[in-house]
Design a protein around this motif. Sequence first.
Motif, PDB file in Angstrom:
ATOM      1  N   HIS A  78       0.728  -1.221  -0.049  1.00  0.00           N
ATOM      2  CA  HIS A  78      -0.152  -0.041   0.056  1.00  0.00           C
ATOM      3  C   HIS A  78       0.933   1.177  -0.015  1.00  0.00           C
ATOM      4  O   HIS A  78       0.432   2.257  -0.599  1.00  0.00           O
ATOM      5  N   GLN A  79       2.170   1.199   0.670  1.00  0.00           N
ATOM      6  CA  GLN A  79       2.975   2.211   0.798  1.00  0.00           C
ATOM      7  C   GLN A  79       3.448   2.821  -0.927  1.00  0.00           C
ATOM      8  O   GLN A  79       3.378   3.628  -1.373  1.00  0.00           O
ATOM      9  N   VAL A  80       3.751   1.511  -1.594  1.00  0.00           N
ATOM     10  CA  VAL A  80       4.324   1.728  -3.030  1.00  0.00           C
ATOM     11  C   VAL A  80       3.168   2.190  -3.710  1.00  0.00           C
ATOM     12  O   VAL A  80       3.604   3.232  -4.568  1.00  0.00           O
ATOM     13  N   ILE A  81       1.954   1.727  -3.620  1.00  0.00           N
ATOM     14  CA  ILE A  81       0.827   2.042  -4.477  1.00  0.00           C
ATOM     15  C   ILE A  81       0.644   3.801  -4.187  1.00  0.00           C
ATOM     16  O   ILE A  81       0.532   4.447  -5.051  1.00  0.00           O
ATOM     17  N   GLU A  82       0.618   3.989  -3.060  1.00  0.00           N
ATOM     18  CA  GLU A  82       0.338   5.215  -2.541  1.00  0.00           C
ATOM     19  C   GLU A  82       1.411   6.273  -3.250  1.00  0.00           C
ATOM     20  O   GLU A  82       1.140   7.288  -3.546  1.00  0.00           O
ATOM     21  N   LEU A 111       4.420  -0.644 -12.354  1.00  0.00           N
ATOM     22  CA  LEU A 111       4.097  -0.607 -10.797  1.00  0.00           C
ATOM     23  C   LEU A 111       4.542  -2.144 -10.430  1.00  0.00           C
ATOM     24  O   LEU A 111       5.021  -2.106  -9.108  1.00  0.00           O
ATOM     25  N   ARG A 112       4.317  -3.244 -11.059  1.00  0.00           N
ATOM     26  CA  ARG A 112       4.838  -4.387 -10.922  1.00  0.00           C
ATOM     27  C   ARG A 112       6.279  -4.417 -10.505  1.00  0.00           C
ATOM     28  O   ARG A 112       6.684  -4.936  -9.487  1.00  0.00           O
ATOM     29  N   VAL A 113       7.006  -3.814 -11.295  1.00  0.00           N
ATOM     30  CA  VAL A 113       8.520  -3.811 -11.261  1.00  0.00           C
ATOM     31  C   VAL A 113       8.804  -3.018  -9.825  1.00  0.00           C
ATOM     32  O   VAL A 113       9.583  -3.428  -9.212  1.00  0.00           O
ATOM     33  N   LYS A 114       8.038  -1.923  -9.441  1.00  0.00           N
ATOM     34  CA  LYS A 114       8.290  -1.269  -8.237  1.00  0.00           C
ATOM     35  C   LYS A 114       7.977  -2.045  -7.074  1.00  0.00           C
ATOM     36  O   LYS A 114       8.565  -1.970  -6.055  1.00  0.00           O
TER      37      LYS A 114
END
Length: 106
Positions: free
Chosen positions: A18-22, A40-43
């Motif tokens: 959730h932090q990465v998505i945010e 986003l999947r790479v991150k």
Amino acid sequence: MKPATTSQWRREARRVIHQVIEDNVFGPVQCLPHGDVLELRVKLRDAYPFDEKAHWPYKVWLEEIRTALGYANIRKPRVRKSSKRYGNHNVMPAMRDWARKNGLLG
């Protein structure tokens, strides 16, 4: 009824995901174009918080990523053991006629 508890792996995975998505997505994840979802999947892959990508923590991580991106989780159904006491596979071939005669096999 006792409330379901969440494992430490799942809690940590959800927090990091959730932090990465945010930090990287502005709006709903389901509305992202395909290229942005791949980025986003790479991150998310780079943000893996546990030691090695193996065993139960990694499976939990992948399940949580699928859930966060809106995909259905795919779980293998558990194999149920047969409730029959006797079956053809449990009786020696030489004893099958005897078992049928005595009503142990159908």
